[in-house]
Each structure stands twice: as structure tokens, then as C-alpha cells.
Design a protein around this motif. Sequence first.
Motif, mmCIF file in Angstrom:
data_model
loop_
_atom_site.group_PDB
_atom_site.id
_atom_site.type_symbol
_atom_site.label_atom_id
_atom_site.label_comp_id
_atom_site.label_asym_id
_atom_site.label_seq_id
_atom_site.Cartn_x
_atom_site.Cartn_y
_atom_site.Cartn_z
ATOM 1 N N GLY A 43 0.816 -1.216 0.000
ATOM 2 C CA GLY A 43 0.000 0.000 0.000
ATOM 3 C C GLY A 43 0.849 1.264 0.000
ATOM 4 O O GLY A 43 0.526 2.250 0.663
ATOM 5 N N LEU A 44 1.954 1.253 -0.738
ATOM 6 C CA LEU A 44 2.897 2.377 -0.662
ATOM 7 C C LEU A 44 2.286 3.693 -1.142
ATOM 8 O O LEU A 44 2.653 4.763 -0.657
ATOM 9 N N GLU A 45 1.343 3.606 -2.052
ATOM 10 C CA GLU A 45 0.755 4.853 -2.548
ATOM 11 C C GLU A 45 0.063 5.637 -1.438
ATOM 12 O O GLU A 45 -0.042 6.855 -1.497
ATOM 13 N N GLN A 46 -0.402 4.905 -0.433
ATOM 14 C CA GLN A 46 -1.043 5.582 0.700
ATOM 15 C C GLN A 46 -0.059 6.442 1.485
ATOM 16 O O GLN A 46 -0.458 7.290 2.285
ATOM 17 N N LEU A 47 1.223 6.170 1.297
ATOM 18 C CA LEU A 47 2.240 6.909 2.056
ATOM 19 C C LEU A 47 2.773 8.111 1.268
ATOM 20 O O LEU A 47 3.590 8.869 1.774
ATOM 21 N N LEU A 48 2.303 8.222 0.023
ATOM 22 C CA LEU A 48 2.844 9.285 -0.840
ATOM 23 C C LEU A 48 1.902 10.482 -0.878
ATOM 24 O O LEU A 48 0.699 10.343 -0.632
ATOM 25 N N PRO A 49 2.433 11.635 -1.187
ATOM 26 C CA PRO A 49 1.579 12.806 -1.358
ATOM 27 C C PRO A 49 0.522 12.530 -2.414
ATOM 28 O O PRO A 49 0.789 11.813 -3.383
#
Lengths: 367, 367, 345, 345, 96, 96
Positions: free
Chosen positions: A45-51
Motif C-alpha cells: 500500500g505504498l501509494e497511501q504513504l505518498l503525497p
Amino acid sequence: MKYLDEYRNPQAISKIADEIARTASRPWTIMEVCGGQTHAIVKFGLEQLLPDDLELVHGPGCPVCVTSLAVIDRALDLAARPEVIFCSFGDMLRVPGSSRDLLSVKATGGDVRAVYSPLQAVKIAEDNPGREVVFFAIGFETTAPANAMAACLARRRGLRNFSLLVSHFLVPPAIEAICTAPDCRVQGFLAAGHVCAIMGYRQYLPLAERFRIPIVVTGFEPLDILEGILLCVRQLEQGHYGVENQYVRTVQEAGNARARQMVEEVFDVDNQDWRGVGAIPDSGLRLRPAYSQFDARLRFPNETTPPADDSGCISGEIMQGRRKPAECPYFAGRCRPEHPLGAPMVSTEGACAAYYRYRKAEIVDEH
Amino acid sequence: MKYLDEYRNPQAISKIADEIARTASRPWTIMEVCGGQTHAIVKFGLEQLLPDDLELVHGPGCPVCVTSLAVIDRALDLAARPEVIFCSFGDMLRVPGSSRDLLSVKATGGDVRAVYSPLQAVKIAEDNPGREVVFFAIGFETTAPANAMAACLARRRGLRNFSLLVSHFLVPPAIEAICTAPDCRVQGFLAAGHVCAIMGYRQYLPLAERFRIPIVVTGFEPLDILEGILLCVRQLEQGHYGVENQYVRTVQEAGNARARQMVEEVFDVDNQDWRGVGAIPDSGLRLRPAYSQFDARLRFPNETTPPADDSGCISGEIMQGRRKPAECPYFAGRCRPEHPLGAPMVSTEGACAAYYRYRKAEIVDEH
Amino acid sequence: MNTECPLPVFTDETVRVGHGSGGELSQRLISELIRPHFDNPWLRQAHDSATLCPGSERIVFTTDSFVVSPLFFPGGDIGELAVYGTVNDLAMSGAVPRFLSCSLILEEGLPMQTLDRALASMGRAARDTGVQLVTGDTKVVERGKGDGLYINTAGIGVLEHSEVIAPERIAPGDLILLSGDIGRHGMAVMATREGLEFESPLRSDCAPLAEPVLALLNAGITVHCLRDLTRGGLATALVELAESAGRELVVEEAAIPVSEPVQGACELLGLDPLYVANEGRFIAFVPADRAVEALAILQGTAVAADSRVIGSASTGHRPRVIMRNTIGSERLLDRLPGEQLPRIC
Amino acid sequence: MNTECPLPVFTDETVRVGHGSGGELSQRLISELIRPHFDNPWLRQAHDSATLCPGSERIVFTTDSFVVSPLFFPGGDIGELAVYGTVNDLAMSGAVPRFLSCSLILEEGLPMQTLDRALASMGRAARDTGVQLVTGDTKVVERGKGDGLYINTAGIGVLEHSEVIAPERIAPGDLILLSGDIGRHGMAVMATREGLEFESPLRSDCAPLAEPVLALLNAGITVHCLRDLTRGGLATALVELAESAGRELVVEEAAIPVSEPVQGACELLGLDPLYVANEGRFIAFVPADRAVEALAILQGTAVAADSRVIGSASTGHRPRVIMRNTIGSERLLDRLPGEQLPRIC
Amino acid sequence: MCLGIPGQIEQVTDSAPLERSGVVRFGGICKQVNLAYVPEAGVGDYVIVHVGFAISRVDEAEARRVFDYLAEIGDLEHELGPAAPPAQHKEKGAEQ
Amino acid sequence: MCLGIPGQIEQVTDSAPLERSGVVRFGGICKQVNLAYVPEAGVGDYVIVHVGFAISRVDEAEARRVFDYLAEIGDLEHELGPAAPPAQHKEKGAEQ
Ligand code: SF4
Ligand code: SF4
Ligand SMILES: [Mg+2]
Ligand SMILES: [Mg+2]
Ligand SMILES: [Mg+2]
Ligand SMILES: [Mg+2]
Ligand SMILES: [Mg+2]
Ligand SMILES: [Mg+2]
Ligand SMILES: [Mg+2]
Ligand SMILES: [Mg+2]
Ligand SMILES: [Mg+2]
Ligand SMILES: [Mg+2]
């Protein structure tokens, strides 16, 4: 596990994520070329950690997704022959050809076997001298040395019942094609770490230069990917467009000389059709004439004419970041994970499959 | 069913049985040559209807029982070959070779199929061009025209994957051998009706003459068999020794000319080994040279040397009426219907199997 | 964008290994193809087992696996067999059949339509016999490791009568009632096998037997023992009961009905109808003084309309079966060593 | 002349078709090889079904077929699985497992010694779990139509507690307890498959689960739902329960134990341990106020000593499963479309 | 040797010399049978069938012979009064 | 593309040039791996394994780099006081 666990460390990850947020001052669109990276991005779920305005585009770097319909249909024909034992990596088995997939061929009597390594296919050929063993040699530069070794060992051991159906892809020409497309939205690339472990990254210097685009050689763990994104965003923010190596622990500038030598020995460069993307000059590998006795295409007469890909699947658009799965007319209708029309619906991390999972949860909710 | 039911009519049977009892003034020993007759005798309990001192000896006229160990072992070898589909009449499947039977070969992977007719084996060969089909062509004169037709059709149709493992027996030389044995107890013969339907019965005239023994061509239903016995007893009581035909409705003196012609075309006479009995000159058939391409013996290399029949089975003695099953050291011990050592233990009507069934009932009782 | 699923599972051409994986394909197979055939409140619990209140303390439990080939044969199919076979085993204990489980072993490549037909037939058979199929399981095996479809059913029945029905109750003088002609199932199946190519009106006798049995019990007939005739045929059933009961049984061959097609096929192949399989026939051991009444009751049910007395338990205590044949002589019946094979001799 | 039988059936090298014919070979197979492993009064009735007095009006009924290959694997075998699998299904309803049926489908050519080993293991497992194997069936299929040995068991259990244990009882706030590390069975079986050639200490978790479940119930813990994790693994079990219950479940990836060998093998083959099969693990839904106590009880049993809380039922009513991973983000779990296959990408 | 069963020819379907064949009825069932060896037999005739081949035509007149003979004995018996006492039957099983 | 997993060489079992192979440990399990392409790697070294082949030796010193860098940021943060507020996370699922 060493070299895995520490790269999944929550504190480290959150620090890098924060650093990305701090660094990115405006929207950026970055493509991770490699399906292995997409896999990690979806799973963790890395996109959740991105702006919010940092967009990741999932590139065409999965050999399963880009192997062309004509080749898959060829594979299905071969696998259905009674004398053939057809060996394939597991993820290829559910990819749809024009009318079915390898698992369906198996269900209707084909001897289709999932192998973990090309060496298993060689062994199966040695153990079954009365059968024809065909290995579906798919892959990018990473897998080429292993597949080349299979051909090389088959020749040294004088195997007469082993052949390869080759479907090999090269990354740099694909990056070039993406950058050349008129509506290209990609502003930076995460290059595939394991491809570079073999090839090194000198080939990327002229590309970065020509398209004025940063390229970061990146690993596959969450921390690697985030660091790769950070390095890429930094270049973008600073107006740089160089080639950087995030994956230093594994990738050397010159790559792996021995492995490349073996690839050179067995394969040479050829034009290649990418499923959903189209033909790209010099973007594939084929067996050299010295290995033509192991070429499944030559050994077995062609039974069908290559079909047009008229499935209506828009996977190429999706892999190039131009459209979203929900824009596909077949998404969640005729195309579902258990009946995929295109490769992005096949594996859990495929762009279409991931979108489908979320949609399903929404719909169930509305009942 | 017409021509069956009326020949099983209780009143008619009891009348003939009474007539036998009335006619027989002293003990007689008659051999029914044919296994089919033995089958009816056991199934219908015909011996219970005969005078105590009229003894029936069950002869060697069952192709399953007399096929030699060497041939069965050859069959087992062929059946175990991976490329072979081995076709056999059902009753041959449980007959023990030196170490196992066809059903065991099947259980351990051999492709063994029970067929009702030789024509099925031909069809299997046509349907499986990639396999070798071997037909176990066993039989007496009755089956020879059918087996010959299979070879003939295979030649006409140009089949390259069909062959016969021939194990054919002729009745008259066996009768001669039995009569010639120094301790022969047989005083009259019931000859095999269906053998004579093909061959006619002229061949029996010199035998009856030479050994001064009555021979009655006999059918297979209870009434046939009892009438055959009656005719035989009458001759014995009157000191005659002619050839008589009880089975007139089916058997003509000259036999079946067309069928004999086909047998002549495909087979010629050869010496033959009878299991339990030994070698009898000119008592078998083999494929003629024109059919050698269909000879399974020539097509497949001999893998084993013919074994000595050292099982200790005394079936030959039993089939010639010289000893009783209970005198066999293996009877009901190592040799039982579910693990037969010799053919007479294989089928329900085999002399040993029939005795075993009665003994078992006695023993259970003693518990 | 299409939101509902336009592709019901049965348009898949064949079973795939994934149908046995416990994943989405499995789930859809069960919910779309299997469960609709057996809808009931217990199945709707969608749990891995069923909680039952059979309403009695004495229950009967049995199981059978069905491996018939071909799956569909004249007069029946594997689905019907799988219900009737277990229902019949329960009936043979005098129980009222109530609940079935159903466990499927599917071979990769099985056409879904074939599975659907078999399940529809199971559903029909379950409704006809008043049993509820309350729990199940589905496995898929690779091609070459099955024969299309194997079905296991286990069954639970409830004893509503106090009668103990068991081999040890067989008493001297009991008459043996046979519910109809024999050998039809085995010959119907064999006739469809490759190579025999009968043009035959042979139809399996495949049928549920609870009705005639319960009719006997409800009429207060003392029934000492019941046995359905399956593999091994009438002869094997008699031998087994003689041994279990420790009794001598005597039967009259002339009393045993064999239909013309069965007789014809058996003569031609050299088989004995006494050993040929049945799926809708049973024998009942009844005291002689109730036999006439029992026979009338059986003959009043469709499935046992042809019932007749075929023999009796003798006073002998040798556990054996004597067959008196039509011509007045006798032979001992025994088990066959293995299966019956067509003979030439 | 030798009057006793010097050839016990197990010296036959292999199963033959005749062993399934209902004849002598069948009878000897059952009496000499099968029955000795399960001796009990019901089996000794030698009837085709068992009459039971479970002593309760509420019984639980389940079935499963077992088709594992290889038949023997590190940490277990098909015989054990066939008993534990059905015992566990009964336990998941809160029932005390009591009776099993056992139906064998043997492939011609199966070594008798293999069958004997599997049956011995079944017998041991039945004794260890206190269940009686009371009825059975044996069929033999031709070579190439089976995979050595398939076993079906059906099970009957008795509900001694009034607790209703079912998906619909899952309530917001319930904690989800997992009884130990996951993925061992599936990886142990996969590791023995041809070509992978792990040098591995992987052992199946195959174990009976009635003890920890009954420990909870006997202690008066309210248990809303139980589910053993089999095919499809933890993720599939959670998805199924979320759907059956109509609830949102939230689980913490960090709380789910995965052993080092399982993790290593999964990484190498590109598999997700959440979807790998287990045969000795279950999840329990318990109200939060009894969770500590419940956990202590589970941890007091050998088979669930490693139990822990892995998540909870949320107040959300979207029927879905949210996995919170170690790095603070979330993903939705779903069924896999088919079976998991090793990946290169 | 040689299980041979009488059946009635219902139809002749192929008359190529070696492959002459037809449908033969045995009680309640029919089966395709090779008739090449009984060229004289046609529809309605009975033939003896062995391993799928008709090996002989059944002669209806000859088939009656034994019953004529039995009728004769019957007449004889009738003349002589009741039949002689039945032969003493032996029971193989009890012998040993 | 190209699942590659780090494992530690426990043993080198064959050293024929093309068939150099050895046992590599991945967490709790070991597997035979082709080492022909990493002649420089020996027992104790970590390699990246793809489809049964080691494709690269892992450089231990380089592997530490990112953690050194993180420690640096950490120090920096320490100097600058508490970290900036976390980035606003997006939820893909809720978007559509
Ligand atoms: S939803 Fe299916 S058809 Fe549409 S782009 Fe994705 S894979 Fe292709
Ligand atoms: S009992 Fe067995 S060994 Fe002895 S003669 Fe008979 S068949 Fe042969
Ligand atoms: Mg049963
Ligand atoms: Mg039954
Ligand atoms: Mg029964
Ligand atoms: Mg189940
Ligand atoms: Mg099969
Ligand atoms: Mg179950
Ligand atoms: Mg279960
Ligand atoms: Mg379960
Ligand atoms: Mg049974
Ligand atoms: Mg198999």
C-alpha cells in the motif's frame, strides 16, 4: 530474513515517506517500470504513504503481461500437442490467449507443468526421452541468463527433445518508446533493479540525456522503492535528469559480465511485439542460428495464423499510464480476475485486478 | 431364449437322466473334452443326476487352461511394455504366469484391455495409430476363424501397429495323446460341439477306430450333455466304438467350409505345448509366413527366457483324470481362487475351484 | 462499465484445478452450480457442517462412494445412484432416511454441463426420497487422477421402529423375499461400455428402496434382516448374510426373475446374473407366518411390485448358500474371487 | 493339504480392480487390512451402516474428501488429515466429535503397505481424538483414474453447549484470535513436490482442534464464531466470514505469525502466506471482554499455545477484510481467483 | 472351449464378402455380428455366435429330434407304467 | 519483473564452470541454486536468486548506506525539532 526485513522497517519507511512529502513541492508522475515493483507497491500500500499529487504509473515491465497474443496462442497450440510436455513459469498459466489459457489446455488433456526454474525443464527433458519438452522462455534481461543456460546445457548434453518458445523483452527500447509517445505523461522512471543487476545501467545514460528525464535504478522492497521515488523527486525538483543507482547493494554499473556473456552466446536482438503496446524495434531477443535446433517455432509446424488482438482490452493504454481500468468497457463485466481478458487482470497486483478488488468491496456495500 | 430354454427343461432332463441310469449297467468313465461342457456340468450340477459309478473326467479343452506358462509369460512381458495396448479375452486375465497375471500387469501400469471379439482389437489398433496393439489370439478350432479374420483384415487394411500372440490348440491330437497315455482311464469321449461346427467330425473316425473308443460330438446345454452321455453309454454297453453326432442342429459332418478356408489361409499346423500336459506334435496353429508381419513374437524382441513350470501345480494330472484336486499339495493353501497357482483354480468351473468351494463350506462348518 | 456478472460459472467449458482451490472459482462453483440443486435451510447456513435435530435418540449412519463409468447410463446416472445408494443403505437398517452429505471429487476437464446434469439428478432424487442434502465438500484433482466425477454421500436416518434389523436375527424358517428381477444395473452399465455395442433395451434398476421397507415396518411386519443387492449381486449378498448370521440359506433358482435382455447379455458374455450388480433390489428375511402378508405389501409398491419368495433359512447351521436349480440339482454359491469378466470358454 | 490361509492380503503387492469388486478379494481387504485399524462394536456389526445413540437431540454433521499428494508429507499424512479435517469441522461448530465414516477410493496399483500405513495413521488419529469410525465403504478405480488413495470422511458430533457458533453471530468489537503460525501445511506439501527440492525443516501443522475449542466452551467463554483455516488460508477464511456475517473485519499483518521456513519458501516462490493452506489452525471470534481469558485458555493447550489476537470485527458493515500492514498502510483482502502459482515476476 | 450362443438374425447390414454382418437378437438384446462364415443364413435364421462371429446356422428340424425322441420314451414309459425309480444322485460336496 | 530474493550461501557443492552450484539459505529453508554467474561469491556471502540462479552478490557495505542516511535525517530532525506533519495519505479505494 536479512536484506528483506530491514527494508520493510516501519520507522525507516515512514521517515523516507516524510522526506518525499517534504521534498515534493508540486505534482509529479513517475513510472515504476517493473512489475515486481508494482507488486510491492500494491502489497504494501505504498501509494497511501505518498503525497496525493505524486502519481505512480505502473509500467509494462512484466513479461507475463506483455507477451503477445500471437506467442501465447502458439504456446497454447504447442501445449495441446499430445507428444509435448509444456513447461512454463507459474504466472504465465492463467494469461489468456485468443480463446483460452494454459490451465484450460491442461484441463482438457495437455501436459502443462509449472516450473520454478528453466533447469527443471531441462531435467524433465532428460527424464522423458520419449516426449518433446517445450519450455516457455519468457522474461526480461534478468531471466535471459537463466533461459540461455537452459539452451546451452541442452546443447552440451545433446538433448534432442528439448526446445524453447522464446518471448524475451528488453527494457531500454520500451522506455524509449514510452518517452517518444506524443501523449507521454511520465516525468521520471524507476528502472528495474534486477534487470540492471545483469545489464548494468550505462544504457540508460543516453535515454536520460535525450528525453531529459531522471532514471533511478531501484530495488524491490518498500524502503528501496520509496528511496527510489525520493531520489527521482529530488532530481525533478532540482531540474536534473541523470541516471542514479538506488540499488547499489545489488547493482554495479557494468552489470554481470558472465551472465551477459551467456546471453550474448545464445541470443541476439530482434524486433518484438509488446501486448497492448505494439511493435518496438530491437526490443526483444531470439535464439541465434547456432541454437536453432532448440527453437520450438522451427521444430513444430505453425498450426494457426497469428490472430489479431481484437479482445478490446486496453491494457497497453493502462500500462502506459494513459487510461484507468474503470475506463475499460470490459472491466468487472466480461473481464474479471477469474476470467481475465487481459494480463492486468491476471495477477493480484495487475492494475485492473487491484482496481477490481476495491470496486467489489464498494459494490457489495451498496446491496 | 429359443434353443437354450428348451434344452434346460427339467422334465426332459430328468427323462434322459433316467434313461442313462436305466442304460448303464456298470461303471463308466467318460471325458467331456471341452471346458464349455465342464462349465455347464458344474453350473447345472449334472453329476448329481448321473449314476454314482458313472464318472465324468473334465478334459483339457479350455484354451485358457492349457496355454503354456512360457506363452503367458510372453504375454505378460508384452502387456507391460509402455507402447503396447494388450487385448485379451476376459477369462485369460486372471491366469497366473510364473509370477503374476495380466490383471496385475494392468494394476502396475500396463494397458491391458478385455475384448469380447478379435474385431475389437483390430478396431483399437485403427483408433490408436501411435500405439502397438497386441491381441492374445488364444483358442481351439472354434476361435481360429475369428482370430484368422482379425489377421486377414489387418493385412487388407494395411495396419502396421497390430499383431497377434498366437496360442492355438487342436483337439484331435490331444485326444490321441490322452488315449496313448499308459494309464489312460477314459472309456469314451464327448467331443466339443463348437469345434466340430467348424471342423466337422471326420477327423475323429480314425481315432475311434484306432483306440476302439466311442466319440460323441456333443452340445453344451444340459440336455445336450446328458444325451451325449446317453449315446456314449449306449455304445459302451453295446461294445461299439463309433463317432456319433448328438449336436446335429449345429454340426455338419464336413464342418464349415468357409471358416476352414480362412483358417487355412492364415495359419498352419505346428507342434504345441499344453500346460500341465506337455508337448503334443502337430497340435497347434501358427501364423503362416505371409502373415509374419503380424506375429507379435517376431515383432517384439524376446525379453525373458522361457521359464520351467516349477509351480508344482498338478493341473495336467487333474485334466487327464489321473488325480483329484485335494491330492495337490497346494490346494486350498498357496493355491486359492483369489491367488490361483494353476488354471483349474481360475474359473468358477475349474476342477480345483469347484472342489475348493465345497471344501470351504465344510471347513467353515467345523469352526 | 458492467457491474453484474454476465458469465455464470457453467459457461466455463470444463472444470479446472482452480475450481478446487478454495478461491473465487471454488466459491462460484459451489454457489452457482452446486448449491442451487439442493437448497435448504441447513445448506443456507453456509457453514462447513450442518446442525441437525433429527428428533430421536437412535440414528443410523452410513456412507458410500460412487465411481460408476459411464456417469450416465440407461435408466440412471451417478447422481441418482449417489442418493439412492445411501438412502437404500439407511432403509436396510429400517431407518427413515433424513440427511445426506455430498462430497464431490471432480477431475480437471470435466464439462460443467456434465456436472450440472449429475447434480440436477441428485437434487431430484433427494426430493423424491425426502432427504435433505445438508453439508458437502468439493475437491478437484488433476486430469488423469480421476474419472470425471466421483461422488461420496454419507447419510443419517432415524429409527422410528423398535425392530432390530440385522443378520444375527435371521432365524431358521425365515423366508427370503426378493423385490424384483436381478442384474439390470450391472448389465445396463456394461452394455454401454466400449466394444460391446449392444442395441439394447437394458435399463438399470436404480431406485430408492425406503418406501417398500417402511411399508413393511409400518404394517407391523417382523423383519429380521434386509440387504440391498449392489456389487457382487444377489449371490454375494446371500453369502455375506449366511456368514454373518451363521446360517444355511437355500434358494430356488427358478424363483429368481431375470429379464430377457439381462439373460441374453449374460449368456452372450458368459456371465452369471446372480453376480451382476443391482441398484434397486433387496432381499428381506421374514418369519414364514408373516411372509404372505409381507409379500402383498411389497407387491403393492411400485419398486417392489415383482417381489417373490426365493428361498428360506434352513435349520442347518453351516454358514453356506445352497442354490437348487431348475433341473433339481444343487450347487453351493460362493463369492467370486474378483470381478466377473466376459468369457470365451 | 493346508487348511488355514498362509497368505494374508497385505502381501499382495498392490491393489487390484478385484479388490473393489465386492467379491472375496474385497472381503479380505476389509476384514484383514481395513477393519483391524478401527475395531469397535459398531463396525463389528458388519452391517452397511451404523446405528448410533449419540445421546442428544442436537447433532452436527459434516464431510470432507482428502486428495492430498503426496500421501505422506513432513508432519502428517492423508490418514491423519482425513480424521483431523472432519474432527476440526465438527469442533468449529462447538460439537464434541463422536463418529466418523470412512470411504476409500483406491487406485489399482496402490501398494497395500501404503494403504496400511495410511489406515494405521487414521486409526491412531481416531483414538487420539476420541472418535469412533463406525461405517465405511471401499471402491477401487482403474489405474490412471485416481491418485493412489482418496479418503472421504463424514462426521457426527454432539452439541453439549447451548452456544450458537456461526458467522451471523459475529458482532462489532469481537476480537479475532488466531491459534498459531500460518502456512505450514501448504508449504510442507509444496516443498515435497517435484522440482522444488527444498532442504527444508517445513512440517505440516496438521492437528486436531477439538481440545482448544472445547476448553473455551467448557470455561463458559462466549464464542461467536470459529473457523478452521484450510484451503485458501487465513485470508480466504476471513473473506468468507466477512461475507457470511455481513461485517467489516480489520486485521493487523504484524500480529500474524509466520515461521521462518514458511516465510523463506513464500518469498522465493512469490507466494503470500495468507493464502497458503493450514490443517491445524483456526480463528475464533470472541467478545472483547472475554478475549484475555480466552487467549489464556487457548495458550494453555498444546496445539494453540501460540494463539494471539490478530484483529477485530469493526463497526463498519461493508462485508470486507482490511489488512493493516506493518508500515501503516492498508489493503483489502479478497479471494484468489484460483490456486496460487509460483511467480517469476 | 468356445462359448457359443444361438441368436436370430434380424437384419443383414453389410454384405461385403469378408465383412458380411448383421444384427442378431439374443433374448432381449441385439448385437452386431460378423456373418461372413454363414453365407447361407438370412433374416429369421438362428445362428451360433462365438466371439462376435456366427459359426453355424441352427437346423430347426434337427433341433426337434431330441424332443421327438423324448416323446417316444414318454410313450414307452406310458406303456410300461410309471417311470423307473430315479437314479441315486450323488453329492460331490459330501464325498470328501 | 523478476522476483529476486537474497539468500546466504551455505555450501558450494559443484564447481564445474557452467554448473557451479550450492546450497543457499532463505530464512528457514535451503535450496540448491546455480552459482555460475557469481564466481566471486563464496560461503557466507549473500546473493540475489532469480528462477534458481544467483544473479548478483549483495554488497554488505552498500546495503548499510540507506540506514546511515536515515540516521542522518533523524539527527537533522532532532536538530529541527519534531518532524513535519505527515503527508496527507490518499486511499485509492475511496477515490472512485
Ligand atoms: S479490465 Fe480487462 S480487458 Fe480491460 S484493460 Fe484491464 S485486463 Fe484489459
Ligand atoms: S490346486 Fe492349484 S496348484 Fe493344485 S492342481 Fe489345482 S490349480 Fe494346480
Ligand atoms: Mg454404505
Ligand atoms: Mg451401499
Ligand atoms: Mg448395502
Ligand atoms: Mg470441505
Ligand atoms: Mg481419467
Ligand atoms: Mg467439511
Ligand atoms: Mg474441512
Ligand atoms: Mg472447515
Ligand atoms: Mg458400500
Ligand atoms: Mg494416477
